[in-house]
Scaffold this motif. Sequence first.
Motif, mmCIF file in Angstrom:
data_model
loop_
_atom_site.group_PDB
_atom_site.id
_atom_site.type_symbol
_atom_site.label_atom_id
_atom_site.label_comp_id
_atom_site.label_asym_id
_atom_site.label_seq_id
_atom_site.Cartn_x
_atom_site.Cartn_y
_atom_site.Cartn_z
ATOM 1 N N GLU A 15 -5.109 2.041 5.056
ATOM 2 C CA GLU A 15 -3.884 2.821 5.123
ATOM 3 C C GLU A 15 -2.698 1.958 5.543
ATOM 4 N N GLY A 16 -2.935 1.043 6.439
ATOM 5 C CA GLY A 16 -1.855 0.152 6.883
ATOM 6 C C GLY A 16 -1.371 -0.734 5.735
ATOM 7 N N GLN A 17 -2.255 -1.231 4.930
ATOM 8 C CA GLN A 17 -1.870 -2.057 3.788
ATOM 9 C C GLN A 17 -1.084 -1.243 2.754
ATOM 10 N N ALA A 18 -1.500 0.004 2.522
ATOM 11 C CA ALA A 18 -0.790 0.852 1.569
ATOM 12 C C ALA A 18 0.626 1.158 2.061
ATOM 13 N N ARG A 19 0.761 1.370 3.362
ATOM 14 C CA ARG A 19 2.097 1.659 3.913
ATOM 15 C C ARG A 19 3.012 0.451 3.751
ATOM 16 N N GLN A 20 2.504 -0.715 3.960
ATOM 17 C CA GLN A 20 3.311 -1.935 3.792
ATOM 18 C C GLN A 20 3.665 -2.150 2.322
ATOM 19 N N GLU A 21 2.711 -1.896 1.429
ATOM 20 C CA GLU A 21 2.987 -2.058 0.005
ATOM 21 C C GLU A 21 4.017 -1.037 -0.473
ATOM 22 N N MET A 22 3.954 0.196 0.048
ATOM 23 C CA MET A 22 4.935 1.207 -0.314
ATOM 24 C C MET A 22 6.332 0.787 0.131
ATOM 25 N N TYR A 23 6.415 0.218 1.320
ATOM 26 C CA TYR A 23 7.722 -0.224 1.827
ATOM 27 C C TYR A 23 8.303 -1.320 0.938
ATOM 28 N N GLU A 24 7.516 -2.293 0.589
ATOM 29 C CA GLU A 24 7.995 -3.401 -0.244
ATOM 30 C C GLU A 24 8.388 -2.917 -1.641
ATOM 31 N N THR A 25 7.586 -2.005 -2.192
ATOM 32 C CA THR A 25 7.881 -1.511 -3.540
ATOM 33 C C THR A 25 9.151 -0.675 -3.554
ATOM 34 N N MET A 47 11.845 -1.315 -13.463
ATOM 35 C CA MET A 47 12.008 -0.233 -12.498
ATOM 36 C C MET A 47 10.968 0.868 -12.708
ATOM 37 N N MET A 48 10.600 1.131 -13.951
ATOM 38 C CA MET A 48 9.551 2.119 -14.215
ATOM 39 C C MET A 48 8.220 1.654 -13.632
ATOM 40 N N GLY A 49 7.979 0.351 -13.606
ATOM 41 C CA GLY A 49 6.762 -0.178 -12.981
ATOM 42 C C GLY A 49 6.748 0.071 -11.487
ATOM 43 N N TYR A 50 7.900 -0.109 -10.811
ATOM 44 C CA TYR A 50 7.981 0.194 -9.375
ATOM 45 C C TYR A 50 7.716 1.680 -9.113
ATOM 46 N N ILE A 51 8.270 2.556 -9.964
ATOM 47 C CA ILE A 51 8.096 4.007 -9.784
ATOM 48 C C ILE A 51 6.628 4.398 -9.956
ATOM 49 N N GLN A 52 5.955 3.789 -10.942
ATOM 50 C CA GLN A 52 4.536 4.097 -11.141
ATOM 51 C C GLN A 52 3.685 3.578 -9.980
ATOM 52 N N THR A 53 4.067 2.453 -9.403
ATOM 53 C CA THR A 53 3.325 1.919 -8.255
ATOM 54 C C THR A 53 3.447 2.847 -7.050
ATOM 55 N N LEU A 54 4.661 3.369 -6.817
ATOM 56 C CA LEU A 54 4.830 4.317 -5.709
ATOM 57 C C LEU A 54 4.027 5.585 -5.929
ATOM 58 N N GLU A 55 3.941 6.020 -7.189
ATOM 59 C CA GLU A 55 3.147 7.210 -7.484
ATOM 60 C C GLU A 55 1.662 6.974 -7.195
ATOM 61 N N LYS A 56 1.163 5.789 -7.509
ATOM 62 C CA LYS A 56 -0.238 5.468 -7.228
ATOM 63 C C LYS A 56 -0.503 5.373 -5.730
ATOM 64 N N LEU A 57 0.496 4.942 -4.973
ATOM 65 C CA LEU A 57 0.341 4.837 -3.517
ATOM 66 C C LEU A 57 0.498 6.174 -2.818
ATOM 67 N N GLY A 58 0.788 7.235 -3.571
ATOM 68 C CA GLY A 58 0.900 8.555 -2.978
ATOM 69 C C GLY A 58 2.325 8.949 -2.628
#
Length: 211
Positions: A15-25, A47-58
């Motif tokens: 969960e900590g890694q996902a939170r950090q990845e969400m912040y960077e994205t 930019m669509m790639g960043y949006i899809q990454t945030l969607e995968k991270l919840g």
Amino acid sequence: MGAYDMIQNLKEIYEGQARQEMYETSKALFQCKMSEGYLVGAHVIKMMGYIQTLEKLGFPLKDELATDVILQSLSDSFMPFVLNFNMNEISKTLPQLLGMLRTTESNMKKNSSKSILMVREAKRKGKKKAKSMGNGQSKPKEKDALKPEKEISKDRKCFYCEKSRPWKRNCPLYLEEVKKAKANGTSSSGINRRTSKLNRDGLLDPYGTNR
């Protein structure tokens, strides 16, 4: 460990890694800005790639918010498109928005090429006009400068033989007497005296004095 305990343990680990990845994205998404001359297709796809990454991270973004983020990141040359899009309240998916932006970009390139051609044609016409004006201000030809102000009347009489013949140089009587004077070795004083007398009597042709 039971299934529940395993799931909780995995959450604590990742969960900590996902939170950090969400912040960077999200930081990369909101700070992304398109520079002038960059292809709009490549920019929107990133930019669509960043949006899809945030969607995968919840952390999914709604379509309206994602559209606003993309429009705000465009360069200043796309400001007319953004104003028209917001004024007409157009609702499009992200792939449809990408297609509209690509069409707008191709139209902008065509218009810019036409304006460049118009500027070049205007410069060429200006150079041709300057050359024509330079030629029009050229000095008059010598033939035009040597023409008399008034045309010589063909009815004027020769001041020597008093016949209709404007020029003394064409008078056969005068030429004959000059030849005789040269052959006899005498001067042409007699001819000059006759000329002076005719001048006093008002019979001298003003055009014959200089010929």
